[in-house]
Design a protein around this motif. Structure first.
Motif, PDB file in Angstrom:
ATOM      1  N   GLU A   3       0.966  -0.819   0.337  1.00  0.00           N
ATOM      2  CA  GLU A   3      -0.196   0.598  -0.220  1.00  0.00           C
ATOM      3  C   GLU A   3       0.807   1.016   0.530  1.00  0.00           C
ATOM      4  OE1 GLU A   3      -3.647   1.850   2.360  1.00  0.00           O
ATOM      5  OE2 GLU A   3      -3.656  -0.587   3.533  1.00  0.00           O
ATOM      6  N   VAL A   4       0.804   2.233  -0.782  1.00  0.00           N
ATOM      7  CA  VAL A   4       1.459   3.479  -0.879  1.00  0.00           C
ATOM      8  C   VAL A   4       0.624   4.699  -0.113  1.00  0.00           C
ATOM      9  CG1 VAL A   4       2.251   5.148  -2.610  1.00  0.00           C
ATOM     10  CG2 VAL A   4       2.208   2.506  -2.897  1.00  0.00           C
ATOM     11  N   ILE A   5       0.608   5.385   0.335  1.00  0.00           N
ATOM     12  CA  ILE A   5       0.392   6.367   1.009  1.00  0.00           C
ATOM     13  C   ILE A   5       0.400   7.553   0.353  1.00  0.00           C
ATOM     14  CG2 ILE A   5       1.184   8.148   3.101  1.00  0.00           C
ATOM     15  CD1 ILE A   5       0.647   5.358   3.736  1.00  0.00           C
ATOM     16  N   PRO A   6      -1.128   7.796   0.150  1.00  0.00           N
ATOM     17  CA  PRO A   6      -1.726   8.406  -0.971  1.00  0.00           C
ATOM     18  C   PRO A   6      -0.016   9.969  -1.234  1.00  0.00           C
ATOM     19  CG  PRO A   6      -3.418   7.980  -0.156  1.00  0.00           C
ATOM     20  CD  PRO A   6      -1.862   7.576   1.642  1.00  0.00           C
ATOM     21  N   GLN A   7      -0.161  10.884   0.199  1.00  0.00           N
ATOM     22  CA  GLN A   7       0.853  11.845   0.242  1.00  0.00           C
ATOM     23  C   GLN A   7       2.067  11.530  -0.759  1.00  0.00           C
ATOM     24  OE1 GLN A   7      -0.480  10.697   2.618  1.00  0.00           O
ATOM     25  NE2 GLN A   7       0.677  11.132   4.847  1.00  0.00           N
ATOM     26  N   GLU A  25       2.753  15.442 -15.758  1.00  0.00           N
ATOM     27  CA  GLU A  25       1.541  16.229 -15.937  1.00  0.00           C
ATOM     28  C   GLU A  25       0.329  14.931 -16.165  1.00  0.00           C
ATOM     29  OE1 GLU A  25       1.309  18.565 -14.831  1.00  0.00           O
ATOM     30  OE2 GLU A  25       3.375  18.902 -14.176  1.00  0.00           O
ATOM     31  N   ILE A  26       0.981  14.101 -16.559  1.00  0.00           N
ATOM     32  CA  ILE A  26      -0.293  13.623 -17.006  1.00  0.00           C
ATOM     33  C   ILE A  26      -0.849  12.226 -15.932  1.00  0.00           C
ATOM     34  CG2 ILE A  26      -0.603  10.806 -18.501  1.00  0.00           C
ATOM     35  CD1 ILE A  26       1.280  11.418 -20.718  1.00  0.00           C
ATOM     36  N   ALA A  27       0.046  11.897 -15.023  1.00  0.00           N
ATOM     37  CA  ALA A  27      -0.607  11.229 -13.707  1.00  0.00           C
ATOM     38  C   ALA A  27      -1.088  12.723 -12.986  1.00  0.00           C
ATOM     39  CB  ALA A  27       1.033  11.036 -13.309  1.00  0.00           C
ATOM     40  N   ARG A  28      -0.950  13.932 -12.971  1.00  0.00           N
ATOM     41  CA  ARG A  28      -0.855  14.968 -12.620  1.00  0.00           C
ATOM     42  C   ARG A  28      -2.703  14.664 -13.462  1.00  0.00           C
ATOM     43  NH1 ARG A  28       0.556  19.697 -10.550  1.00  0.00           N
ATOM     44  NH2 ARG A  28       2.132  19.158 -11.539  1.00  0.00           N
ATOM     45  N   CYS A  29      -3.366  14.692 -13.629  1.00  0.00           N
ATOM     46  CA  CYS A  29      -4.610  14.872 -15.011  1.00  0.00           C
ATOM     47  C   CYS A  29      -5.491  13.651 -14.666  1.00  0.00           C
ATOM     48  CB  CYS A  29      -4.085  14.956 -16.299  1.00  0.00           C
ATOM     49  SG  CYS A  29      -3.587  17.054 -16.423  1.00  0.00           S
ATOM     50  N   GLU A  30      -5.228  12.283 -14.596  1.00  0.00           N
ATOM     51  CA  GLU A  30      -5.447  11.359 -15.766  1.00  0.00           C
ATOM     52  C   GLU A  30      -5.880  10.612 -13.407  1.00  0.00           C
ATOM     53  OE1 GLU A  30      -6.241   9.313 -17.409  1.00  0.00           O
ATOM     54  OE2 GLU A  30      -5.175  10.121 -18.916  1.00  0.00           O
ATOM     55  N   SER A  31      -5.379  11.540 -12.242  1.00  0.00           N
ATOM     56  CA  SER A  31      -5.734  10.629 -10.733  1.00  0.00           C
ATOM     57  C   SER A  31      -4.987  11.501 -10.013  1.00  0.00           C
ATOM     58  CB  SER A  31      -4.481   8.960 -10.815  1.00  0.00           C
ATOM     59  OG  SER A  31      -2.919   9.337 -10.826  1.00  0.00           O
ATOM     60  N   THR A  32      -4.565  12.818  -9.675  1.00  0.00           N
ATOM     61  CA  THR A  32      -4.870  13.592  -8.966  1.00  0.00           C
ATOM     62  C   THR A  32      -3.540  13.316  -8.062  1.00  0.00           C
ATOM     63  OG1 THR A  32      -6.110  13.421  -7.566  1.00  0.00           O
ATOM     64  CG2 THR A  32      -6.890  15.227  -9.263  1.00  0.00           C
ATOM     65  N   PHE A  33      -2.335  12.278  -9.482  1.00  0.00           N
ATOM     66  CA  PHE A  33      -1.379  11.366  -8.038  1.00  0.00           C
ATOM     67  C   PHE A  33      -2.043  10.582  -6.810  1.00  0.00           C
ATOM     68  CE2 PHE A  33       0.660  15.580  -9.194  1.00  0.00           C
ATOM     69  CZ  PHE A  33       1.467  15.022 -10.253  1.00  0.00           C
ATOM     70  N   ARG A  34      -2.761   9.863  -7.575  1.00  0.00           N
ATOM     71  CA  ARG A  34      -3.592   8.448  -6.613  1.00  0.00           C
ATOM     72  C   ARG A  34      -3.015   7.664  -7.505  1.00  0.00           C
ATOM     73  NH1 ARG A  34      -9.512   9.457  -5.358  1.00  0.00           N
ATOM     74  NH2 ARG A  34      -9.292  10.795  -8.361  1.00  0.00           N
ATOM     75  N   HIS A  35      -3.582   6.616  -6.268  1.00  0.00           N
ATOM     76  CA  HIS A  35      -3.126   4.950  -7.079  1.00  0.00           C
ATOM     77  C   HIS A  35      -3.531   4.262  -5.659  1.00  0.00           C
ATOM     78  CE1 HIS A  35      -1.811   1.975  -8.558  1.00  0.00           C
ATOM     79  NE2 HIS A  35      -1.905   0.539  -7.468  1.00  0.00           N
ATOM     80  N   ASN A  36      -3.827   4.307  -4.434  1.00  0.00           N
ATOM     81  CA  ASN A  36      -4.289   3.662  -4.269  1.00  0.00           C
ATOM     82  C   ASN A  36      -5.539   4.802  -3.396  1.00  0.00           C
ATOM     83  OD1 ASN A  36      -2.064   1.770  -3.272  1.00  0.00           O
ATOM     84  ND2 ASN A  36      -3.506   1.032  -3.018  1.00  0.00           N
ATOM     85  N   LEU A  37      -6.945   3.812  -2.820  1.00  0.00           N
ATOM     86  CA  LEU A  37      -7.962   4.724  -2.277  1.00  0.00           C
ATOM     87  C   LEU A  37      -7.725   4.767  -0.733  1.00  0.00           C
ATOM     88  CD1 LEU A  37     -11.204   3.775  -5.137  1.00  0.00           C
ATOM     89  CD2 LEU A  37      -9.734   5.804  -5.058  1.00  0.00           C
ATOM     90  N   ALA A  38      -8.635   5.094  -0.258  1.00  0.00           N
ATOM     91  CA  ALA A  38      -8.561   5.546   1.810  1.00  0.00           C
ATOM     92  C   ALA A  38      -8.311   4.106   1.946  1.00  0.00           C
ATOM     93  CB  ALA A  38      -9.048   6.506   2.480  1.00  0.00           C
ATOM     94  N   ASP A  39      -9.775   3.270   1.032  1.00  0.00           N
ATOM     95  CA  ASP A  39      -9.433   1.677   1.985  1.00  0.00           C
ATOM     96  C   ASP A  39      -8.526   1.169   1.221  1.00  0.00           C
ATOM     97  OD1 ASP A  39     -10.610   1.493  -0.725  1.00  0.00           O
ATOM     98  OD2 ASP A  39     -12.238   1.039  -0.913  1.00  0.00           O
ATOM     99  N   GLY A  40      -8.030   1.632   0.706  1.00  0.00           N
ATOM    100  CA  GLY A  40      -6.548   0.648   0.160  1.00  0.00           C
ATOM    101  C   GLY A  40      -6.449  -0.166  -1.372  1.00  0.00           C
ATOM    102  N   SER A  41      -7.836   0.262  -1.592  1.00  0.00           N
ATOM    103  CA  SER A  41      -8.502  -0.463  -3.167  1.00  0.00           C
ATOM    104  C   SER A  41      -7.692   0.848  -3.933  1.00  0.00           C
ATOM    105  CB  SER A  41      -9.702  -0.301  -3.400  1.00  0.00           C
ATOM    106  OG  SER A  41     -10.138   1.086  -3.415  1.00  0.00           O
ATOM    107  N   VAL A  42      -7.426  -0.004  -5.556  1.00  0.00           N
ATOM    108  CA  VAL A  42      -6.506   0.379  -6.454  1.00  0.00           C
ATOM    109  C   VAL A  42      -7.570   1.472  -7.454  1.00  0.00           C
ATOM    110  CG1 VAL A  42      -5.517   0.329  -8.765  1.00  0.00           C
ATOM    111  CG2 VAL A  42      -4.943  -1.127  -6.199  1.00  0.00           C
TER     112      VAL A  42
END
Length: 109
Positions: A3-7, A25-42
């Protein structure tokens, strides 16, 4: 898959794509630099839930190739590695749907 800490995700993306700022920049636009959600899911796409992870790689089109490359798109590092593979093969075209967002940042690079 750790699990990756969001920050930490933005720092991981910036480090991984230090040589390809447009991918940051693409990552910023596509996911706002998120990979995992708060519940740990992708993170999955809102428009197309097959879009997966920080780089929003569409599993419907890319999972078979990713598996052949021994990459798990639910792992942040593998997600970015596959994105680099796509970028080296096709440039930014795979993320053309979000180009209105990342094109405006190009002037700042």
């Amino acid at each position: 898959v750790g699990e990756v800490i969001p920050q930490d995700t933005e720092a991981i993306v910036r480090n991984y794509f230090a040589d390809a700022p447009i991918m940051i920049e693409i990552a910023r636009c596509e996911s706002t630099f998120r990979h995992n959600l708060a519940d740990g899911s992708v993170l999955q796409g809102r428009v197309d839930n097959a879009d997966t992870g920080v780089m929003q790689i569409n599993t419907r089109y890319h999972e078979e190739t990713a598996i052949a490359l021994d990459l798990n798109l639910k792992d942040i590092y593998d997600n970015m590695a596959y994105a680099r593979h796509l970028y080296e093969k096709s440039g930014t075209q795979p993320w053309s749907a979000s180009s209105p967002c990342w094109n405006q940042h190009l002037a700042l690079l």
